[in-house]
Design a protein around this motif. Structure first.
Motif, mmCIF file in Angstrom:
data_model
loop_
_atom_site.group_PDB
_atom_site.id
_atom_site.type_symbol
_atom_site.label_atom_id
_atom_site.label_comp_id
_atom_site.label_asym_id
_atom_site.label_seq_id
_atom_site.Cartn_x
_atom_site.Cartn_y
_atom_site.Cartn_z
ATOM 1 N N ALA A 128 2.858 16.046 6.327
ATOM 2 C CA ALA A 128 2.059 16.281 5.131
ATOM 3 C C ALA A 128 2.233 15.091 4.186
ATOM 4 O O ALA A 128 3.152 14.289 4.350
ATOM 5 C CB ALA A 128 2.503 17.571 4.455
ATOM 6 N N ASN A 129 1.375 14.978 3.193
ATOM 7 C CA ASN A 129 1.437 13.917 2.190
ATOM 8 C C ASN A 129 1.293 12.532 2.829
ATOM 9 O O ASN A 129 1.986 11.591 2.464
ATOM 10 C CB ASN A 129 2.752 14.008 1.403
ATOM 11 N N THR A 130 0.376 12.393 3.784
ATOM 12 C CA THR A 130 0.188 11.102 4.448
ATOM 13 C C THR A 130 -0.932 10.279 3.830
ATOM 14 O O THR A 130 -1.303 9.246 4.360
ATOM 15 C CB THR A 130 -0.105 11.293 5.949
ATOM 16 N N GLY A 131 -1.507 10.719 2.736
ATOM 17 C CA GLY A 131 -2.575 9.972 2.087
ATOM 18 C C GLY A 131 -3.939 10.484 2.487
ATOM 19 O O GLY A 131 -4.142 11.676 2.688
ATOM 20 N N ALA A 132 -4.891 9.578 2.668
ATOM 21 C CA ALA A 132 -6.277 9.944 2.951
ATOM 22 C C ALA A 132 -6.448 10.621 4.301
ATOM 23 O O ALA A 132 -7.445 11.289 4.546
ATOM 24 C CB ALA A 132 -7.162 8.700 2.887
ATOM 25 N N GLN A 133 -5.477 10.469 5.213
ATOM 26 C CA GLN A 133 -5.584 11.061 6.542
ATOM 27 C C GLN A 133 -5.386 12.573 6.516
ATOM 28 O O GLN A 133 -5.700 13.254 7.476
ATOM 29 C CB GLN A 133 -4.536 10.454 7.480
ATOM 30 N N GLY A 134 -4.843 13.105 5.449
ATOM 31 C CA GLY A 134 -4.531 14.524 5.404
ATOM 32 C C GLY A 134 -3.297 14.816 6.247
ATOM 33 O O GLY A 134 -2.534 13.931 6.573
ATOM 34 N N ALA A 135 -3.096 16.058 6.607
ATOM 35 C CA ALA A 135 -1.951 16.430 7.444
ATOM 36 C C ALA A 135 -2.170 15.944 8.872
ATOM 37 O O ALA A 135 -3.292 15.952 9.374
ATOM 38 C CB ALA A 135 -1.747 17.935 7.421
ATOM 39 N N VAL A 136 -1.090 15.509 9.509
ATOM 40 C CA VAL A 136 -1.146 14.970 10.861
ATOM 41 C C VAL A 136 -0.184 15.767 11.730
ATOM 42 O O VAL A 136 0.968 15.999 11.341
ATOM 43 C CB VAL A 136 -0.770 13.470 10.876
ATOM 44 N N LEU A 137 -0.617 16.193 12.913
ATOM 45 C CA LEU A 137 0.200 16.963 13.847
ATOM 46 C C LEU A 137 1.008 16.030 14.743
ATOM 47 O O LEU A 137 0.509 14.993 15.174
ATOM 48 C CB LEU A 137 -0.692 17.857 14.712
ATOM 49 N N GLY A 138 2.241 16.407 15.037
ATOM 50 C CA GLY A 138 3.084 15.658 15.955
ATOM 51 C C GLY A 138 3.690 16.578 17.002
ATOM 52 O O GLY A 138 4.040 17.717 16.702
#
Length: 154
Positions: free
Chosen positions: A35-45
């Motif tokens: 979360a809080n990655t900027g313009a990319q929104g949330a990213v799954l890992g």
């Protein structure tokens, strides 16, 4: 990039294969949300962790996470954790560590956080954690990683 990711996962699992003392090693899958990655929104890992307990309360946890965003990205990290016994099947821990990832360009960082383990069987734990990754990248935010997983204890 996919070959490098596969080779790193194989190497992580290979290091746990020669464990001899029961209770010192653990390995398992992990899913995380950055979360809080900027313009990319949330990213799954999606990835794997290994754990080595060198005392009853101290352990180290290296992990490898494949980050599912445009293209393939990776996050390599290693944490040191101090375990507190809350109840017979519950443990909580603060953690600190180092990481390198390529979310928006390669960067290194430190992270601070905590988590909990719950024993669901003799050799299985369910884990959950939260950590703030403070990165060297100049033009993107410091992500917060929320993860859940399972670990098999040797």
């Amino acid at each position: 990039m996919k070959k490098i990711l596969l080779a790193a996962v194989v190497a992580l699992f290979a290091t746990t294969a020669w464990a001899q003392t029961p209770g010192n090693w653990a390995v398992g899958p992990q899913i995380g949300v950055y979360a809080n990655t900027g313009a990319q929104g949330a990213v799954l890992g999606i990835g794997a962790v290994g754990r080595y307990s060198f005392t009853d309360n101290w352990r180290i946890q290296p992990s490898l996470m494949g980050i599912c965003k445009s293209g393939c990205s990776i996050d390599l990290s290693a944490d040191v954790q101090y375990l507190f016994d809350v109840a017979p099947d519950w443990k909580v821990y603060p953690q600190a560590g180092l990481s390198a990832n390529d979310i928006g360009g390669w960067s290194c960082g430190i992270h601070l956080g905590g988590g909990a383990d719950f024993s669901v069987a003799q050799n299985w734990d369910i884990t959950a954690g939260l950590k703030w990754i403070i990165q060297t990248a100049q033009y993107h935010k410091n992500p917060i990683l929320i993860n859940v997983g399972a670990c098999y204890k040797f």
